[in-house]
Design a protein around this motif. Sequence first.
Motif, short mmCIF file in Angstrom:
data_model
loop_
_atom_site.label_atom_id
_atom_site.label_comp_id
_atom_site.label_asym_id
_atom_site.label_seq_id
_atom_site.Cartn_x
_atom_site.Cartn_y
_atom_site.Cartn_z
N LYS A 99 14.70 -1.25 -2.37
CA LYS A 99 13.36 -1.82 -2.56
C LYS A 99 12.39 -1.28 -1.52
N GLY A 100 11.27 -0.77 -1.99
CA GLY A 100 10.25 -0.28 -1.08
C GLY A 100 10.62 1.04 -0.45
N THR A 101 9.81 1.46 0.51
CA THR A 101 10.03 2.72 1.20
C THR A 101 10.94 2.50 2.40
N ALA A 102 12.01 3.25 2.47
CA ALA A 102 12.96 3.14 3.57
C ALA A 102 13.00 4.44 4.36
N PHE A 103 13.31 4.33 5.65
CA PHE A 103 13.47 5.53 6.46
C PHE A 103 14.71 6.26 5.97
N PRO A 104 14.60 7.54 5.55
CA PRO A 104 15.67 8.17 4.79
C PRO A 104 16.80 8.77 5.61
N GLU A 105 16.70 8.80 6.94
CA GLU A 105 17.67 9.54 7.74
C GLU A 105 18.59 8.61 8.54
N GLU A 106 19.88 8.82 8.36
CA GLU A 106 20.89 8.14 9.14
C GLU A 106 21.41 9.14 10.17
N VAL A 107 21.41 8.76 11.45
CA VAL A 107 21.73 9.70 12.52
C VAL A 107 22.93 9.20 13.32
N PHE A 108 23.94 10.06 13.45
CA PHE A 108 25.09 9.79 14.31
C PHE A 108 24.97 10.66 15.56
N TYR A 109 25.16 10.05 16.71
CA TYR A 109 25.07 10.75 17.98
C TYR A 109 26.45 10.84 18.59
N ASP A 110 27.00 12.05 18.62
CA ASP A 110 28.29 12.33 19.23
C ASP A 110 28.05 12.64 20.70
N LYS A 111 28.34 11.68 21.57
CA LYS A 111 28.02 11.84 22.98
C LYS A 111 28.96 12.80 23.70
N VAL A 112 30.17 12.90 23.20
CA VAL A 112 31.16 13.79 23.83
C VAL A 112 30.73 15.24 23.67
N ASN A 113 30.33 15.61 22.46
CA ASN A 113 29.96 17.00 22.17
C ASN A 113 28.46 17.24 22.18
N ARG A 114 27.68 16.17 22.47
CA ARG A 114 26.22 16.27 22.53
C ARG A 114 25.64 16.86 21.25
N ARG A 115 26.03 16.24 20.13
CA ARG A 115 25.57 16.72 18.84
C ARG A 115 25.12 15.54 17.97
N PHE A 116 24.17 15.83 17.06
CA PHE A 116 23.74 14.87 16.05
C PHE A 116 24.29 15.28 14.70
N GLN A 117 24.67 14.30 13.89
CA GLN A 117 24.93 14.52 12.47
C GLN A 117 23.97 13.63 11.71
#
Length: 285
Positions: A99-117
Amino acid sequence: MKRYFISFFLFVALYVHAQVNQPVVVFNKQEPLDTCLLEVTYRLKMVTDTLDRDERVEDRIVLKIGKRVSRNFSYKIYYADSLGRALADRGAESIPGVKGTAFPEEVFYDKVNRRFQVFYRACTGMPIYTYEEPVSPIAWKLTSQQKEIAGYLCHEAIGNFRGRRYTTYFTMDVPFPEGPYKFVGLPGLILSLSDDHRDYVWECIGLKKGSPQDIIYRNSDPNNSEIVETDRKQLRKIVAQMYRDMVGIQSAIGQEVYVMGSDGKYHVAKSGDVPAAPYNPLEME
């Protein structure tokens, strides 16, 4: 080939109000990644049309912080997916969309490898797109400004990230160097964040301590969609085209869209049949 039947007037209305609505996705698997130490809830206000900055849409963003992994997601999408899962388990033949406009991005932060998925929830008929990238350090500049937010003393910092200049307030009383989306690296938790145009404004509205039963997980194996791997540069092109020509991009991925005309009959929509929607991406470059 999948076919989608949409009233022409509804189709146009979605574009006039700059809403590209996401579908509900029913996932079959949940991969446990970490245990939640702290849950932060933000109110996110977004400007979707830069020609009308007085009109904003809202979402709630949840940040679950773990020791190794953190997860940042839209509550609107989470709620709709959870409801869809429950309805599917009961044998429902149809499932309502988000319902309605939603923020489309889900972000995972891998702190060990300093990476985003990142997982991007596109519109109905399109897959979920995912990409990985290393953390891009932000050269935050600390100022002397301070204010209280949610009972915490916060310090101001200013930094540039992919075409926008941001002002943030963070607290060192909560020793997690994190915040919403991809904003990490300050010596404390971000409680407020906005760009100079205030097109994207996050404000903390809740903090909750995690528990051993509060698991940070990643959804997988959707039964009514697919997950397509890409990279950030290519996804930016796909999303820009989605807003510019929804019918064209649907046709390019093998979907067929029917729209109801003024004669009350459905017709196959062609590229260019529907005007472009206003597009105001968070990342400008």
